[in-house]
Scaffold this motif. Sequence first.
Motif, PDB file in Angstrom:
ATOM      1  N   GLN A  14      63.573 -11.855 -18.525  1.00  8.30           N
ATOM      2  CA  GLN A  14      62.267 -11.283 -18.209  1.00  8.30           C
ATOM      3  C   GLN A  14      62.395 -10.423 -16.945  1.00  8.30           C
ATOM      4  OE1 GLN A  14      59.194 -14.061 -17.129  1.00  8.30           O
ATOM      5  NE2 GLN A  14      57.738 -12.967 -18.418  1.00  8.30           N
ATOM      6  N   ALA A  15      61.854  -9.232 -17.003  1.00  9.72           N
ATOM      7  CA  ALA A  15      61.934  -8.297 -15.881  1.00  9.72           C
ATOM      8  C   ALA A  15      61.043  -8.763 -14.740  1.00  9.72           C
ATOM      9  CB  ALA A  15      61.524  -6.902 -16.334  1.00  9.72           C
ATOM     10  N   LYS A  16      61.568  -8.623 -13.570  1.00 15.03           N
ATOM     11  CA  LYS A  16      60.809  -9.012 -12.379  1.00 15.03           C
ATOM     12  C   LYS A  16      59.800  -7.908 -12.041  1.00 15.03           C
ATOM     13  CE  LYS A  16      61.380 -10.492  -7.646  1.00 15.03           C
ATOM     14  NZ  LYS A  16      62.270 -10.633  -6.513  1.00 15.03           N
ATOM     15  N   GLN A  17      58.577  -8.323 -11.795  1.00 18.98           N
ATOM     16  CA  GLN A  17      57.541  -7.351 -11.436  1.00 18.98           C
ATOM     17  C   GLN A  17      57.748  -6.866 -10.012  1.00 18.98           C
ATOM     18  OE1 GLN A  17      53.660  -9.073 -12.041  1.00 18.98           O
ATOM     19  NE2 GLN A  17      53.483  -7.976 -13.975  1.00 18.98           N
ATOM     20  N   PRO A  18      57.434  -5.598  -9.780  1.00 15.74           N
ATOM     21  CA  PRO A  18      57.525  -5.112  -8.401  1.00 15.74           C
ATOM     22  C   PRO A  18      56.478  -5.817  -7.541  1.00 15.74           C
ATOM     23  CG  PRO A  18      56.519  -3.462  -9.820  1.00 15.74           C
ATOM     24  CD  PRO A  18      56.968  -4.583 -10.707  1.00 15.74           C
ATOM     25  N   PRO A  19      56.709  -5.882  -6.245  1.00 21.57           N
ATOM     26  CA  PRO A  19      55.733  -6.558  -5.382  1.00 21.57           C
ATOM     27  C   PRO A  19      54.405  -5.810  -5.373  1.00 21.57           C
ATOM     28  CG  PRO A  19      57.367  -5.403  -4.069  1.00 21.57           C
ATOM     29  CD  PRO A  19      57.803  -5.313  -5.496  1.00 21.57           C
ATOM     30  N   SER A  20      53.342  -6.549  -5.144  1.00 23.36           N
ATOM     31  CA  SER A  20      52.029  -5.913  -5.013  1.00 23.36           C
ATOM     32  C   SER A  20      52.007  -5.119  -3.701  1.00 23.36           C
ATOM     33  CB  SER A  20      50.927  -6.983  -4.989  1.00 23.36           C
ATOM     34  OG  SER A  20      51.023  -7.758  -3.804  1.00 23.36           O
ATOM     35  N   PHE A  21      50.982  -4.303  -3.564  1.00 22.23           N
ATOM     36  CA  PHE A  21      50.839  -3.520  -2.333  1.00 22.23           C
ATOM     37  C   PHE A  21      50.845  -4.433  -1.115  1.00 22.23           C
ATOM     38  CE2 PHE A  21      48.002  -1.936   0.994  1.00 22.23           C
ATOM     39  CZ  PHE A  21      48.646  -0.763   1.336  1.00 22.23           C
ATOM     40  N   SER A  22      50.016  -5.484  -1.160  1.00 24.30           N
ATOM     41  CA  SER A  22      49.916  -6.367   0.010  1.00 24.30           C
ATOM     42  C   SER A  22      51.231  -7.096   0.269  1.00 24.30           C
ATOM     43  CB  SER A  22      48.759  -7.351  -0.136  1.00 24.30           C
ATOM     44  OG  SER A  22      48.909  -8.164  -1.266  1.00 24.30           O
ATOM     45  N   GLU A  23      51.928  -7.523  -0.767  1.00 25.44           N
ATOM     46  CA  GLU A  23      53.226  -8.182  -0.577  1.00 25.44           C
ATOM     47  C   GLU A  23      54.225  -7.225   0.072  1.00 25.44           C
ATOM     48  OE1 GLU A  23      53.161 -11.269  -4.379  1.00 25.44           O
ATOM     49  OE2 GLU A  23      53.925  -9.233  -4.635  1.00 25.44           O
TER      50      GLU A  23
END
Length: 75
Positions: free
Chosen positions: A1-10
């Motif tokens: 499963q592909a890792k999601q990019p971090p959110s803006f706040s992260e």
Amino acid sequence: QAKQPPSFSEYVIARSDDVAEDLLSVTDARAERTSHTTAKKMYSRMREGAKKNVIDAIPDLSRLIERHLIQQQAA
């Protein structure tokens, strides 16, 4: 499963030190240009404390901005 990019706040929180420096660079430039030597000296003395305060505020600020970005995308 592909890792999601971090959110803006992260993303912003992970770079709190750099973000604080970037934000304070605006005030640094203004302090450098001022002809008020007392204000310049006071800013210089208070700058590290200001940086700590900015770093402490970054998580809440980044989440607030992220919330507004999400609302704009939904509109």
